[in-house]
Scaffold this motif. Structure first.
Motif, PDB file in Angstrom:
ATOM      1  N   VAL A   1       0.855  -1.016   0.126  1.00  0.00           N
ATOM      2  CA  VAL A   1       0.047  -0.073  -0.060  1.00  0.00           C
ATOM      3  C   VAL A   1       0.868   1.268   0.071  1.00  0.00           C
ATOM      4  N   TRP A   2       1.883   1.268   0.803  1.00  0.00           N
ATOM      5  CA  TRP A   2       2.852   2.480   0.992  1.00  0.00           C
ATOM      6  C   TRP A   2       3.543   2.729  -0.365  1.00  0.00           C
ATOM      7  N   LEU A   3       3.882   1.406  -0.990  1.00  0.00           N
ATOM      8  CA  LEU A   3       4.618   1.986  -2.183  1.00  0.00           C
ATOM      9  C   LEU A   3       3.988   2.282  -3.403  1.00  0.00           C
ATOM     10  N   SER A   4       2.532   2.374  -3.130  1.00  0.00           N
ATOM     11  CA  SER A   4       1.519   2.692  -4.404  1.00  0.00           C
ATOM     12  C   SER A   4       1.121   4.300  -3.855  1.00  0.00           C
ATOM     13  N   PRO A   5       2.016   5.039  -4.745  1.00  0.00           N
ATOM     14  CA  PRO A   5       1.579   6.557  -4.330  1.00  0.00           C
ATOM     15  C   PRO A   5      -0.092   6.728  -4.626  1.00  0.00           C
ATOM     16  N   LEU A   6      -0.751   6.297  -5.286  1.00  0.00           N
ATOM     17  CA  LEU A   6      -2.199   6.527  -5.480  1.00  0.00           C
ATOM     18  C   LEU A   6      -2.783   5.242  -5.338  1.00  0.00           C
ATOM     19  N   ASN A   7      -4.112   5.074  -4.944  1.00  0.00           N
ATOM     20  CA  ASN A   7      -4.853   4.098  -5.022  1.00  0.00           C
ATOM     21  C   ASN A   7      -5.415   3.718  -6.233  1.00  0.00           C
ATOM     22  N   PRO A   8      -5.538   2.326  -6.519  1.00  0.00           N
ATOM     23  CA  PRO A   8      -6.065   1.981  -7.811  1.00  0.00           C
ATOM     24  C   PRO A   8      -7.209   2.556  -8.352  1.00  0.00           C
ATOM     25  N   VAL A   9      -8.193   2.800  -7.279  1.00  0.00           N
ATOM     26  CA  VAL A   9      -9.488   3.455  -7.999  1.00  0.00           C
ATOM     27  C   VAL A   9     -10.144   4.018  -6.527  1.00  0.00           C
ATOM     28  N   GLN A  10     -10.877   5.094  -7.158  1.00  0.00           N
ATOM     29  CA  GLN A  10     -11.785   5.869  -6.016  1.00  0.00           C
ATOM     30  C   GLN A  10     -13.112   6.117  -6.491  1.00  0.00           C
ATOM     31  N   VAL A  11     -14.117   5.859  -5.845  1.00  0.00           N
ATOM     32  CA  VAL A  11     -15.272   6.251  -6.143  1.00  0.00           C
ATOM     33  C   VAL A  11     -16.020   7.436  -5.294  1.00  0.00           C
ATOM     34  N   VAL A  12     -16.417   8.456  -5.982  1.00  0.00           N
ATOM     35  CA  VAL A  12     -16.928   9.666  -5.281  1.00  0.00           C
ATOM     36  C   VAL A  12     -18.259   9.942  -5.675  1.00  0.00           C
ATOM     37  N   ARG A  13     -19.167  10.501  -4.852  1.00  0.00           N
ATOM     38  CA  ARG A  13     -20.412  10.874  -5.558  1.00  0.00           C
ATOM     39  C   ARG A  13     -20.238  12.443  -6.071  1.00  0.00           C
TER      40      ARG A  13
ATOM     41  N   GLU B   1     -25.816  10.538  -6.934  1.00  0.00           N
ATOM     42  CA  GLU B   1     -26.177   9.914  -5.313  1.00  0.00           C
ATOM     43  C   GLU B   1     -27.044   8.668  -5.236  1.00  0.00           C
ATOM     44  N   ALA B   2     -27.779   8.505  -6.153  1.00  0.00           N
ATOM     45  CA  ALA B   2     -28.674   7.364  -6.330  1.00  0.00           C
ATOM     46  C   ALA B   2     -28.976   6.938  -7.614  1.00  0.00           C
ATOM     47  N   CYS B   3     -29.688   5.581  -7.580  1.00  0.00           N
ATOM     48  CA  CYS B   3     -29.638   4.883  -9.025  1.00  0.00           C
ATOM     49  C   CYS B   3     -31.065   5.493  -9.748  1.00  0.00           C
ATOM     50  N   TYR B   4     -31.218   5.314 -11.026  1.00  0.00           N
ATOM     51  CA  TYR B   4     -32.110   5.932 -11.618  1.00  0.00           C
ATOM     52  C   TYR B   4     -33.611   5.546 -11.438  1.00  0.00           C
ATOM     53  N   THR B   5     -34.552   6.406 -11.227  1.00  0.00           N
ATOM     54  CA  THR B   5     -35.909   5.989 -11.271  1.00  0.00           C
ATOM     55  C   THR B   5     -36.768   6.686 -12.383  1.00  0.00           C
ATOM     56  N   PRO B   6     -37.518   5.976 -13.196  1.00  0.00           N
ATOM     57  CA  PRO B   6     -38.126   6.665 -14.194  1.00  0.00           C
ATOM     58  C   PRO B   6     -39.218   7.908 -13.710  1.00  0.00           C
ATOM     59  N   SER B   7     -39.225   8.911 -14.341  1.00  0.00           N
ATOM     60  CA  SER B   7     -40.068  10.011 -14.080  1.00  0.00           C
ATOM     61  C   SER B   7     -41.619   9.583 -13.542  1.00  0.00           C
TER      62      SER B   7
ATOM     63  N   GLY C   1     -31.177   4.487  -3.814  1.00  0.00           N
ATOM     64  CA  GLY C   1     -32.226   4.221  -5.004  1.00  0.00           C
ATOM     65  C   GLY C   1     -32.410   2.875  -5.293  1.00  0.00           C
ATOM     66  N   VAL C   2     -32.144   2.155  -4.329  1.00  0.00           N
ATOM     67  CA  VAL C   2     -32.109   0.511  -4.748  1.00  0.00           C
ATOM     68  C   VAL C   2     -33.515   0.198  -4.115  1.00  0.00           C
ATOM     69  N   TYR C   3     -34.394  -0.437  -5.361  1.00  0.00           N
ATOM     70  CA  TYR C   3     -35.872  -0.846  -4.656  1.00  0.00           C
ATOM     71  C   TYR C   3     -35.836  -2.430  -3.840  1.00  0.00           C
ATOM     72  N   SER C   4     -36.540  -2.253  -2.918  1.00  0.00           N
ATOM     73  CA  SER C   4     -36.382  -3.430  -1.994  1.00  0.00           C
ATOM     74  C   SER C   4     -37.498  -4.371  -2.613  1.00  0.00           C
ATOM     75  N   TYR C   5     -37.293  -5.770  -2.268  1.00  0.00           N
ATOM     76  CA  TYR C   5     -38.058  -6.837  -2.753  1.00  0.00           C
ATOM     77  C   TYR C   5     -38.852  -7.304  -1.722  1.00  0.00           C
ATOM     78  N   ARG C   6     -40.091  -7.263  -1.736  1.00  0.00           N
ATOM     79  CA  ARG C   6     -41.222  -7.693  -0.511  1.00  0.00           C
ATOM     80  C   ARG C   6     -41.931  -8.922  -1.208  1.00  0.00           C
TER      81      ARG C   6
ATOM     82  N   LEU D   1     -22.064   0.508  -4.642  1.00  0.00           N
ATOM     83  CA  LEU D   1     -23.313   1.152  -4.991  1.00  0.00           C
ATOM     84  C   LEU D   1     -23.260   2.377  -5.831  1.00  0.00           C
ATOM     85  N   GLY D   2     -21.942   2.964  -5.762  1.00  0.00           N
ATOM     86  CA  GLY D   2     -21.915   3.935  -6.477  1.00  0.00           C
ATOM     87  C   GLY D   2     -21.640   3.690  -7.877  1.00  0.00           C
ATOM     88  N   ILE D   3     -21.019   2.851  -8.372  1.00  0.00           N
ATOM     89  CA  ILE D   3     -20.879   2.140  -9.667  1.00  0.00           C
ATOM     90  C   ILE D   3     -22.202   1.763 -10.365  1.00  0.00           C
ATOM     91  N   LEU D   4     -23.000   0.997  -9.377  1.00  0.00           N
ATOM     92  CA  LEU D   4     -24.360   0.712  -9.655  1.00  0.00           C
ATOM     93  C   LEU D   4     -25.307   1.840 -10.016  1.00  0.00           C
TER      94      LEU D   4
END
Length: 732
Positions: free
Chosen positions: A62-74, A165-171, A552-557, A518-521
């Motif tokens: 980790v210390w010998l890697s100046p940057l993380n391989p990937v970062q996810v931000v909103r 911030e959240a997944c897509y929902t149709p209008s 924004g993920v829909y639950s399953y009931r 969840l960010g990638i999703l």
């Protein structure tokens, strides 16, 4: 071996030591299980010295890697990157260069020592510092490349993923519209023209018919690629590749070239016609027979199409080549795998999966595999062609839903993993831990725990690969659809790993980077305009339900699982709006099967219950539940007085069946999914969890052709009631 040292490594690798079980009681992972899980992840736990050495090496890398391989931000957050450097460089000027997905290039200059230092370490007698650098850049949503340089020397790279911030929902759904649709196992579909298995032409027709009676979506089983050379490996939840499609769903007759005389000679032979008639007439899908006729016809059609279009400068060849190039290594490995498996089978060699391939063929990247590919280009091209045609036919079906004005259209299903012998693992062995399987700890439905035979991804390897495999999975499964259901959505947070040879109850949870996933999703959801449904049944921590909802993920009931402590069933009007509700699933009995306890009878026949006492308890519980259901339905006015109030004298009939479905339609869930089997009042399940050869899972066909079922008055009347109830529920 000191437990303290082992525990340090356990925590570093995200192995959970304690969890709350399905009965709400605290449970602890056994010490032996922790060590075995670490072994599966590639660690040697035989001595303190070896554990300490591996901990030191992990920290050093980790210390010998100046940057993380990937970062996810909103996109609502500041972009903050961690930068790690040896102390002699922290006073130098550095530049972070961001190359956006759209080609824009943005830069930010900084001096590390002027930033906030978060921690430090000594690696091989060199002092390293970690700083957090805020990028004052307004980046678009997407996948961007980051380079770190000093004095024009680029010495580190990373991927920066900017997600909504959240997944897509149709209008329409956002504005309160409540919709219903049908769930169907595509292979089960009967029609006047298919070849003994449902196909994409059937799907297009089903969409047209269902849309005509008010449905806003058709939900599918996973339609992932299986095994052309091993057709009886037919579980849609144990695929060879989740990125590609099951060629058996291709309608051969719809391909240009089918009418050629050479193809007609093949399909007109007595042997072909007899096999086809058998495949069409039997009660269960005969995958061997279907594969036999489809592969024969498809190879004949391909030979015609190849000569006509794919060896010339035609628009078809340009489109085919573009498809193959876009598919990249993943598509190539599947086509080569399918061709190789077919050759091995034809030669009489073991071929169920890569673990039994000859040594030189056990890995996609081996020189012998490249040599095989070169020597068998025509056959590899055939399997590439199958994927191209399947994608076109699926897209045509999806377009039919758009043209029909469906709010969602198709919703697809993403399986939680691939089987051990799969092409997906064959081509990326670094990512998968083949010494373990995904499963579930003991719970109400599986008191002994479950082992699903699906090797899990190593979360660290996934991170080191900058999440590309999961990006590809989400993107490919959202294609040609309006929604994606993620089977066992808990996999985004944690998975129950069972070490090979161990009992399922002796497994342990391994954590995954849930916020990143969840960010990638969310990003892929917006790109593909795909509503996301998370199958959140089983042992689910409450905090993850809230996290999924916030994203924004829909639950399953499932109605039968929504029970109060007193045994009564919650009204569907109390379900979360942000959910898809259903009465039953592919792992449960049909309504008739449930009511008449046919599933319990079947379970007894095939030996699912260890003792008669357990079976009698299940019968007693079922009896009480049925009475509670009658009480609920009568209490809400969902069924009339024609349906009895006493379970002892009330069997399942059409009025009760339809009343239960309309009862669900009046609920608050934005989406309601109903099984086509319950419309046809079928009694046998499509799958019995925990069985293999004891029951013909994934084979049982529907009892009626789709052409005729929508001509029935009772079907149209039910659809009308469902549409009316959903409209009423939409108006509050």
């Amino acid at each position: 071996m000191t437990q303290q040292l082992l525990q340090q490594l356990v925590e570093m690798r995200g192995i959970e030591t304690q969890y709350v079980d399905a009965w709400g009681k605290p449970a602890t992972i056994a010490e032996s299980s922790k060590a075995k899980l670490l072994n599966t992840l590639g660690y040697d736990t035989s001595s303190d010295e070896k554990i300490q050495s591996q901990i030191t090496q992990d920290i050093k890398s980790v210390w010998l890697s100046p940057l993380n391989p990937v970062q996810v931000v909103r996109n609502t957050q500041d972009i903050i990157l961690a930068v790690r450097l040896p102390i002699e460089l922290v006073n130098d000027d550095h530049t972070l260069t961001v190359t956006c997905e759209n080609g824009d290039v943005l830069t930010h200059q900084f001096t590390p020592v002027d930033q906030e230092m978060t921690t430090m370490a000594h690696i091989d007698d060199v002092e390293f510092h970690e700083y957090v650098v805020t990028l004052p850049l307004d980046l678009p949503l997407g996948y961007h490349d980051v380079a770190l340089s000093a004095d024009d020397d680029e010495f580190a790279h990373s991927r920066l993923i900017v997600a909504p911030e959240a997944c897509y929902t149709p209008s329409e759904i956002k504005e309160g519209k409540k919709i219903w649709g049908l769930s169907v196992q595509l292979y089960c579909v009967r029609s006047e023209k298919n070849w003994g298995i449902g196909d994409f032409t059937d799907l297009a027709l089903l969409i047209e018919k269902a849309a005509g009676v008010g449905a806003d979506f058709i939900g599918l089983n996973p339609i992932h690629a299986l095994y052309p050379a091993n057709p009886n490996a037919c579980s849609p939840y144990g695929p060879s590749s989740r990125r590609w499609l099951n060629y058996l769903y291709i309608d051969v007759t719809a391909i240009d070239g089918y009418d050629d005389a050479s193809v007609q000679t093949v399909v007109s032979s007595d042997e072909f016609k007899a096999t086809l008639e058998h495949a069409r007439s039997v009660e269960h899908v005969d995958y061997e027979a279907v594969a036999h006729v489809k592969l024969a016809a498809l190879k004949a059609v391909f030979d015609v199409y190849d000569v006509k279009y794919l060896r010339k400068n035609t628009k078809q060849n340009k489109a085919f080549k573009a498809f193959v190039e876009a598919g990249g290594e993943s598509l190539d490995m599947l086509a080569v795998y399918d061709a190789l498996q077919s050759h091995l089978k034809a030669d009489g060699k073991e071929s169920w999966g890569w673990p039994v391939f000859p040594q030189e063929f056990k890995d996609y990247h081996n020189p012998a595999v490249a040599k095989f590919k070169s020597a068998n280009q025509h056959e590899v091209k055939f399997y590439l062609f199958l994927q191209w045609i399947a994608a076109q036919q699926l897209e045509a079906a999806s377009n039919k839903a758009t043209d029909a004005g469906m709010t969602i259209g198709l919703y697809r299903d993403l399986a939680v993993g691939v089987s051990e012998g799969s092409a997906e693992i064959w081509g990326n062995k670094d990512l998968y831990c083949t010494g373990a399987s995904v499963g579930a700890p003991p719970d109400i439905l599986g008191p002994l725990g479950q082992n699903w035979g699906l090797p899990p991804m190593d979360p660290r390897k996934l991170y080191e690969q900058a999440y590309q495999p999961i990006i590809d999975l989400f993107a490919s499964n959202m294609a040609s659809s309006g929604s994606l259901r993620i089977d066992h959505v808990m996999a985004l947070l944690r998975l129950w790993w069972v070490v090979k040879g161990d009992h399922a109850k002796d497994g342990g949870y391994i954590y995954y980077p849930v916020d990143d996933l969840l960010g990638i999703l969310a990003l892929e959801s917006h790109r593909n305009e795909s509503l996301v449904i998370g199958e959140d049944l089983g042992t689910v921590p409450e905090e993850i339900r809230g996290k999924l909802a916030d994203n924004g993920v829909y639950s399953y009931r499932v109605f039968f699982f929504e029970q109060a402590e007193d045994g009564g069933f919650f009204s569907p009007s109390h379900y979360p709006v942000q959910s898809m509700s259903t009465l039953t699933t592919h792992d449960m009995p049909t309504l008739i099967g449930y009511w008449h306890c046919l599933d319990l009878e079947l379970g007894k026949e095939i030996g699912l219950y260890p003792t008669e006492e357990i079976l009698q308890t299940l019968y007693a519980d079922r009896h009480e539940n049925k009475q509670s259901i009658l009480d609920t339905l009568h209490g809400h006015g969902s069924i009339g007085d024609n349906v009895g109030r006493d379970v002892n004298h009330t069997g399942m009939n059409r009025e009760l069946n339809n009343g239960m479905q309309v009862h669900m339609a009046g609920g608050s869930s934005a989406l309601l999914s109903l099984q086509l089997e319950d419309w046809l009042e079928m009694d046998k399940p499509v799958n019995i969890p925990g069985t293999f050869n004891e029951y013909p899972n994934w084979r049982r066909k529907l009892t009626e052709n789709i052409e005729s079922m929508f001509d029935r008055h009772d079907i149209n009347e039910l659809a009308s009631k469902l549409t009316h109830a959903r409209k009423r529920a939409s108006q509050g």
